[in-house]
Write a protein that holds these residues in place. Sequence first.
Motif, short mmCIF file in Angstrom:
data_model
loop_
_atom_site.label_atom_id
_atom_site.label_comp_id
_atom_site.label_asym_id
_atom_site.label_seq_id
_atom_site.Cartn_x
_atom_site.Cartn_y
_atom_site.Cartn_z
N PHE A 2 30.61 65.60 95.66
CA PHE A 2 30.68 67.00 96.18
C PHE A 2 30.96 67.94 95.19
CE2 PHE A 2 32.07 64.54 99.91
CZ PHE A 2 30.68 64.22 100.45
N ILE A 3 32.10 67.72 94.53
CA ILE A 3 32.81 68.66 93.38
C ILE A 3 31.92 68.65 92.09
CG2 ILE A 3 34.87 69.19 92.00
CD1 ILE A 3 36.43 67.70 94.35
N PRO A 84 31.39 81.93 95.60
CA PRO A 84 31.82 82.18 97.08
C PRO A 84 31.98 81.23 97.98
CG PRO A 84 30.56 84.26 96.44
CD PRO A 84 30.30 82.99 95.23
N LYS A 85 30.80 80.22 98.16
CA LYS A 85 30.62 79.39 98.94
C LYS A 85 29.60 78.43 98.52
CE LYS A 85 28.70 79.90 103.08
NZ LYS A 85 28.67 80.26 104.50
N ILE A 86 29.59 77.02 98.64
CA ILE A 86 28.62 75.94 98.69
C ILE A 86 28.47 74.91 99.92
CG2 ILE A 86 27.72 74.13 97.35
CD1 ILE A 86 28.23 75.57 94.70
N SER A 87 27.41 75.02 100.59
CA SER A 87 27.38 73.84 101.44
C SER A 87 26.87 72.72 101.31
CB SER A 87 26.79 74.38 103.06
OG SER A 87 27.58 75.59 103.38
N LEU A 88 26.98 71.48 101.45
CA LEU A 88 26.57 70.18 101.24
C LEU A 88 26.32 69.21 102.33
CD1 LEU A 88 28.26 69.41 98.01
CD2 LEU A 88 26.21 70.65 98.21
N GLN A 89 25.35 68.31 102.40
CA GLN A 89 25.19 67.39 103.44
C GLN A 89 25.06 66.10 102.48
OE1 GLN A 89 22.16 67.85 106.35
NE2 GLN A 89 22.60 65.95 107.37
N GLN A 90 25.72 65.09 103.08
CA GLN A 90 25.61 63.52 102.12
C GLN A 90 25.47 62.71 103.43
OE1 GLN A 90 25.35 63.15 98.97
NE2 GLN A 90 25.47 60.79 99.43
N ASP A 91 24.57 61.74 103.05
CA ASP A 91 24.32 60.53 103.85
C ASP A 91 23.83 59.49 102.70
OD1 ASP A 91 23.80 58.68 105.91
OD2 ASP A 91 22.07 59.84 106.78
N ASN A 96 28.96 59.89 105.65
CA ASN A 96 27.95 60.77 106.27
C ASN A 96 28.42 61.89 106.51
OD1 ASN A 96 26.35 62.30 108.30
ND2 ASN A 96 25.16 60.35 108.96
N LEU A 97 28.64 62.97 105.80
CA LEU A 97 29.42 64.08 105.86
C LEU A 97 28.64 65.37 105.48
CD1 LEU A 97 32.17 62.96 103.60
CD2 LEU A 97 31.96 62.92 106.07
N ASN A 98 29.08 66.33 106.51
CA ASN A 98 28.58 67.95 106.10
C ASN A 98 29.79 68.43 105.59
OD1 ASN A 98 25.97 67.82 107.23
ND2 ASN A 98 26.74 67.45 109.14
N SER A 99 29.79 69.26 104.40
CA SER A 99 30.86 69.63 103.93
C SER A 99 30.61 71.00 103.41
CB SER A 99 31.46 68.88 102.53
OG SER A 99 30.40 68.73 101.77
N ARG A 100 31.55 72.04 103.14
CA ARG A 100 31.52 73.48 102.90
C ARG A 100 32.61 73.60 101.68
NH1 ARG A 100 32.11 75.70 107.09
NH2 ARG A 100 34.33 76.95 106.92
N ALA A 229 23.75 59.77 91.67
CA ALA A 229 22.62 59.35 91.10
C ALA A 229 21.35 59.36 92.12
CB ALA A 229 22.76 58.04 90.43
N GLU A 230 22.09 59.10 93.24
CA GLU A 230 20.87 59.01 94.54
C GLU A 230 20.43 60.30 94.86
OE1 GLU A 230 22.81 57.16 97.71
OE2 GLU A 230 23.40 55.38 96.63
N ILE A 231 21.25 61.41 94.84
CA ILE A 231 20.86 62.74 94.89
C ILE A 231 20.20 63.78 93.91
CG2 ILE A 231 22.07 62.80 97.03
CD1 ILE A 231 24.13 64.51 95.61
#
Length: 272
Positions: A2-3, A84-91, A96-100, A229-231
């Motif tokens: 995410f970072i 200010p903000k970034i939202s991400l979704q990882q599966d 399996n996470l939703n992060s902000r 690499a997957e995303i």
Amino acid sequence: MFIKFISIVSLCKFIILLLLPEPNGGNLIKADYSERLPEYINVCHANDPKLNECVKKSILNLRPYLSNGIPALSIPSVDPLEIPKISLQQDSGPINLNSRFENIKIHGLSHFRIRAVRIDPEKAKFRLRLWFPELHMVADYYVKGKFLMVPMVGNGKSTGNFSDVDAIASLKAERFNRDGREFLRIKDIFAEFNIGHASVRLDSLFNGNQELSDTLNQFLNQNWKAVTAEIKPELEEFISNFLNETTSNLFNRYPYEQLLPSGVAASSTSPK
């Protein structure tokens, strides 16, 4: 993972501000031509046989001013660079996470080295390659989802350290006339980033369960390259759209002769 995404977005914003050659110091910068360029701007000209070296010198001359930003050139502070903000979704696999991420600050962007500059005024092509020895990120994070089938919720501080960061941005434009002046518009744009090594940490995961928190952080540090690499296709699409919007705003604001005036400077020297 995410970072690293946040770091890539920051680099995109930084690179596109450096990619454009400096406007003519004898002309005026704003659309109403009411404000002169700062005296520390090194002027480059389209017909200069050492144009690439001149643009490289121009970028290096701006380095001391990047921490505070350059309002006259619409360049914000980049060290630290604040997002200010970034939202991400990882599966992906066990995650399996939703992060902000909020209040993001990236440190170290002004300590770049220029690997290569290529400017082709006739074809309106621009290419810049930068190298960053080390970048450091801090942010507030909020995450919810599952890791190894274990439900997790967390919020707190996140940190990231990135070293040996190589960044490339390429742009192809075309000329068109508007109100008797020649402007540029984007035809194609491309950005690519490679990080040699990264370490990340998310504090206060799993409601304070230190064992599970350490396990997830260890997983992130051991697998960040494989996971990102997957995303990568999605990241590259986001980056291209970001650069397209940012550059189009600049091209719509300034005519071509402001961005890259014709003629040859009296002398052009390569930076040491």
